[in-house]
Design an enzyme around this catalytic site. Structure first.
Site, PDB file in Angstrom:
ATOM      1  CG  HIS A 179      -4.607  -0.080   3.633  1.00  0.00           C
ATOM      2  ND1 HIS A 179      -3.760  -0.865   2.878  1.00  0.00           N
ATOM      3  CD2 HIS A 179      -5.589   0.329   2.787  1.00  0.00           C
ATOM      4  CE1 HIS A 179      -4.216  -0.948   1.633  1.00  0.00           C
ATOM      5  NE2 HIS A 179      -5.327  -0.224   1.556  1.00  0.00           N
ATOM      6  CB  CYS A 223      -0.987  -0.008   1.162  1.00  0.00           C
ATOM      7  SG  CYS A 223      -0.227   0.056   2.811  1.00  0.00           S
ATOM      8  CG  HIS A 250      -6.739   0.658  -1.732  1.00  0.00           C
ATOM      9  ND1 HIS A 250      -6.920  -0.237  -0.700  1.00  0.00           N
ATOM     10  CD2 HIS A 250      -7.905   0.593  -2.457  1.00  0.00           C
ATOM     11  CE1 HIS A 250      -8.118  -0.797  -0.779  1.00  0.00           C
ATOM     12  NE2 HIS A 250      -8.737  -0.304  -1.840  1.00  0.00           N
TER      13      HIS A 250
END
Length: 292
Positions: free
Chosen positions: A251, A199, A263
């Site tokens: 994240h 990420c 993402h």
């Protein structure tokens, strides 16, 4: 034998229109019923069997001219419609230069709200696909033709865009648009290249291409840029989430507009687009940062 004035006028109109019905100048009719629908019937009569109903603004091919009726073709169906609710135009009239969207010199921008949106070589789905625009993309238009916007690379359907503030076409938007090209790339823990992203590797890589250096982890990227409220998000902003643990964030993704983020999600799905306002992301949201 003398014809009444109404009959004379009708005859003149039919003769005039019939001269237009040549292979080189086919007729298109546009339904003009305002807030109602126009009935297409199997016969040129109000008693004819109903074939379909046409919405206001729909365009059909005109096959023949009758007194008070037009024989038309629409999406493979053939029938008759009352001529008083149809405006005719020749093919040559349809191919005029797209109508400017505004009288002033300021350009008009639109934002894609449902993508990927095909860019066509002409104003219709029968034309060749020449490009694609992803959800959130804001782009300058050059005119409107038959419910299709003219843009630099072709035409896009007005059905899948909304008018946007020119301010939305920012550096952040450019960065978000760049990120969209990696949709579908695989997820690799620790990865920070198109061969595989995690990420924060994904957001770091994208911003690096524009000369910006981000911290390497999702938690550390909370220190990059400046904080921004969720209701003020713009394309290109980083959005952070936390699913348990002691880290400030676990994240990170990038906001692309229209309530969506791109993402590097998991190994099973790779780089994807998700709804920022879905229950999971609402529950785990911890903040956002603006880099540009």
């Amino acid at each position: 034998m003398h014809l009444n004035r109404a009959a004379v006028r009708m005859t003149a109109v039919m003769l005039l229109v019939s001269t237009m019905l040549t292979p080189a100048s086919a007729l298109t009719g546009t339904v003009t019923t305002k807030n109602s629908q126009l009935r297409m019937r199997a016969e040129a009569s109000n008693e004819g069997k109903l074939v379909t109903k046409l919405n206001n603004g729909v365009q059909v091919e005109v096959l023949d001219i009758l007194e008070g009726w037009y024989q038309v073709s629409y999406e493979g169906l053939t029938g008759y419609v009352a001529s008083e609710y149809m405006k005719l135009e020749t093919e040559s009239e349809q191919e005029e230069t797209p109508v400017p969207l505004a009288a002033e010199s300021e350009p008009v921008y639109v934002r894609v709200v449902k993508g990927p949106l095909n860019v066509r070589s002409g104003p219709g789905t029968d034309y060749e696909k020449v490009d694609q625009l992803y959800t959130g993309k804001t782009i300058e238009t050059q005119g409107l033709q038959n419910d299709w916007y003219k843009i630099a690379s072709g035409y896009i359907s007005a059905e899948y865009v909304v008018q946007a503030d020119p301010a939305e076409a920012t550096k952040g938007q450019e960065i978000a648009d760049y990120a969209l090209q990696f949709l579908g790339c695989r997820y690799v823990y620790g990865g920070s290249s198109p061969k595989g992203f995690d990420c924060s590797g994904f957001t770091s890589y994208v911003y690096k291409q524009f000369g910006y250096s981000l911290n390497r982890t999702a938690s550390a990227q909370l220190d990059n840029g400046t904080p921004v409220a969720k209701e003020d998000l713009q394309p290109g902003d980083l959005v952070m989430f936390k699913e348990g643990g002691s880290k400030r964030a676990s994240h990170v993704g990038m906001y692309i507009g229209n309530g969506q983020i791109i993402h590097a999600s998991t190994a099973s799905v790779g780089v994807i687009i998700s709804d920022l306002y879905s229950s999971y992301y609402v529950r785990t949201y911890v903040g956002a940062r603006r880099i540009v």
